[in-house]
Enzyme design. Structure first.
Site, mmCIF file in Angstrom:
data_model
loop_
_atom_site.group_PDB
_atom_site.id
_atom_site.type_symbol
_atom_site.label_atom_id
_atom_site.label_comp_id
_atom_site.label_asym_id
_atom_site.label_seq_id
_atom_site.Cartn_x
_atom_site.Cartn_y
_atom_site.Cartn_z
ATOM 1 N N ASP A 1 5.248 -5.427 9.277
ATOM 2 C CA ASP A 1 6.616 -5.056 9.967
ATOM 3 C C ASP A 1 6.561 -5.821 11.215
ATOM 4 O O ASP A 1 7.635 -6.085 11.609
ATOM 5 C CB ASP A 1 6.399 -3.586 10.578
ATOM 6 C CG ASP A 1 6.616 -2.759 9.020
ATOM 7 O OD1 ASP A 1 7.162 -3.224 8.205
ATOM 8 O OD2 ASP A 1 6.457 -1.362 9.025
ATOM 9 N N THR B 1 -0.701 7.557 -0.949
ATOM 10 C CA THR B 1 -2.100 7.562 -1.747
ATOM 11 C C THR B 1 -3.019 6.587 -0.957
ATOM 12 O O THR B 1 -4.301 6.495 -1.175
ATOM 13 C CB THR B 1 -1.770 7.159 -3.160
ATOM 14 O OG1 THR B 1 -1.183 5.761 -3.228
ATOM 15 C CG2 THR B 1 -0.814 8.104 -3.729
ATOM 16 N N ARG C 1 0.692 -1.064 0.042
ATOM 17 C CA ARG C 1 -0.066 -0.042 0.091
ATOM 18 C C ARG C 1 0.912 1.385 0.048
ATOM 19 O O ARG C 1 1.789 1.414 0.945
ATOM 20 C CB ARG C 1 -0.820 -0.163 1.339
ATOM 21 C CG ARG C 1 -1.915 1.016 1.159
ATOM 22 C CD ARG C 1 -2.925 0.589 2.350
ATOM 23 N NE ARG C 1 -2.251 1.107 3.746
ATOM 24 C CZ ARG C 1 -3.083 1.326 4.735
ATOM 25 N NH1 ARG C 1 -4.408 1.054 4.725
ATOM 26 N NH2 ARG C 1 -2.561 1.686 5.813
ATOM 27 N N ASP D 1 1.266 -2.240 12.214
ATOM 28 C CA ASP D 1 1.517 -2.605 10.906
ATOM 29 C C ASP D 1 1.855 -4.017 11.071
ATOM 30 O O ASP D 1 2.906 -4.716 11.519
ATOM 31 C CB ASP D 1 2.715 -1.966 10.310
ATOM 32 C CG ASP D 1 3.032 -2.248 8.843
ATOM 33 O OD1 ASP D 1 3.059 -3.333 8.583
ATOM 34 O OD2 ASP D 1 3.156 -1.419 7.985
HETATM 35 C C1 PRP Z 1 -1.056 -3.943 4.830
HETATM 36 C C2 PRP Z 1 -1.955 -5.050 5.254
HETATM 37 C C3 PRP Z 1 -2.639 -5.227 4.155
HETATM 38 C C4 PRP Z 1 -2.999 -3.891 3.656
HETATM 39 C C5 PRP Z 1 -4.065 -3.531 4.164
HETATM 40 O O1 PRP Z 1 0.217 -4.352 4.000
HETATM 41 O O2 PRP Z 1 -1.039 -6.060 5.225
HETATM 42 O O3 PRP Z 1 -2.238 -5.836 2.758
HETATM 43 O O4 PRP Z 1 -1.988 -2.997 4.394
HETATM 44 O O5 PRP Z 1 -4.540 -2.044 3.940
HETATM 45 P P1 PRP Z 1 -5.624 -1.612 2.901
HETATM 46 O O6 PRP Z 1 -6.885 -2.450 3.156
HETATM 47 O O7 PRP Z 1 -6.071 -0.133 3.025
HETATM 48 O O8 PRP Z 1 -5.134 -1.853 1.408
HETATM 49 P P2 PRP Z 1 1.212 -3.486 3.531
HETATM 50 O O9 PRP Z 1 1.101 -2.629 2.277
HETATM 51 O O10 PRP Z 1 1.870 -2.599 4.669
HETATM 52 O O11 PRP Z 1 2.313 -4.250 3.052
HETATM 53 P P3 PRP Z 1 3.052 -5.436 3.791
HETATM 54 O O12 PRP Z 1 2.140 -6.644 4.088
HETATM 55 O O13 PRP Z 1 4.127 -6.006 2.668
HETATM 56 O O14 PRP Z 1 3.741 -4.892 5.077
#
Ligand code: PRP
Length: 208
Positions: free
Chosen positions: A202, A107, A103, A199
């Site tokens: 993380d 944005t 994500r 997160d």
């Molecule tokens: C986080 C989480 C989801 C997403 C949720 O991933 O694990 O995949 O954000 O957010 P959304 O519903 O607003 O799309 P991230 O982008 O942090 O990636 P990662 O799992 O690689 O840390």
């Protein structure tokens, strides 16, 4: 379209430690795995069974086995991987697909960077896995992609869901059942689930 919150006492107990910022990386991983298994146990309640017969050491027994329906677990990277690991201990024959999405922090839009799905995903019962359903952008993108590949039987398993993400998935994919361990209150202005757990990626991988 339905939302199921699996609020079993064991899940609530484990979730209390998962949310706790003092929980270590090791503990966080173990809890994600355990909660995912417990959620899958409930999410697979509706799988069809078929009759069979076996010989016990004593007699013939009529038994029930999962019908030939094939399963696929699709992990949204990164955080969904740990859910797949847990659920595979329950259904070791399931095929596993991977959808790489992150994500964009500005944005909040999902950015796709990897896709590898079972070739016959269209014929499988698919469980899409991501611990966090925040804005719902990632889940909707993954579900869009799976439907483009012909998948018809789709369920979404997320440990935490925010109302915004739930509504977005419901709007875009009304045929997809959402299974959660908890429905949280809201998103903050950074798109984090409140109260949430931080997160997930993380905390699982010890990054940041
Ligand atoms: C986080 C989480 C989801 C997403 C949720 O991933 O694990 O995949 O954000 O957010 P959304 O519903 O607003 O799309 P991230 O982008 O942090 O990636 P990662 O799992 O690689 O840390």
């Amino acid at each position: 379209m339905s939302v199921t919150v699996v609020d079993h006492p064991l899940i609530q107990h484990k979730l209390s430690f998962l949310r706790d910022e003092a929980t270590s990386v090791t503990g966080f991983r173990a809890l994600c795995t355990e909660i995912s298994m417990l959620m899958a146990f409930e999410a697979m309640r509706g799988l069809p069974l078929e009759d069979a017969e076996v010989r016990t050491p004593v007699a013939t027994a009529r038994v029930r086995r999962l019908a030939g329906k094939k399963l696929a677990l699709v992990a949204i990277l990164r955080a969904g991987l740990i859910m797949a690991d847990g659920i595979l201990t329950l259904v070791p024959n399931a095929r596993v697909g991977h959808v790489g999405l992150y994500r964009d922090e500005q944005t909040l839009q999902p950015v796709q960077y990897f896709v590898k799905l079972p070739g016959d995903v269209a014929d499988r019962d698919v469980f899409v896995l991501d611990p966090m359903l925040a804005t719902g952008g990632s889940a909707v993108a993954a579900l869009d992609l799976l439907k483009q590949h012909g998948a018809k039987s789709l369920r979404l398993l997320c440990i935490l869901g925010a109302p915004e993400g739930i509504a977005r998935v419901e709007g875009a994919h009304p045929d997809v059942e959402i299974i959660l361990a908890a429905r949280d209150d809201r998103l903050d202005d950074r798109g984090f689930i409140v109260p949430g757990l931080g997160d997930a990626g993380d905390r699982i991988y010890g990054t940041r």
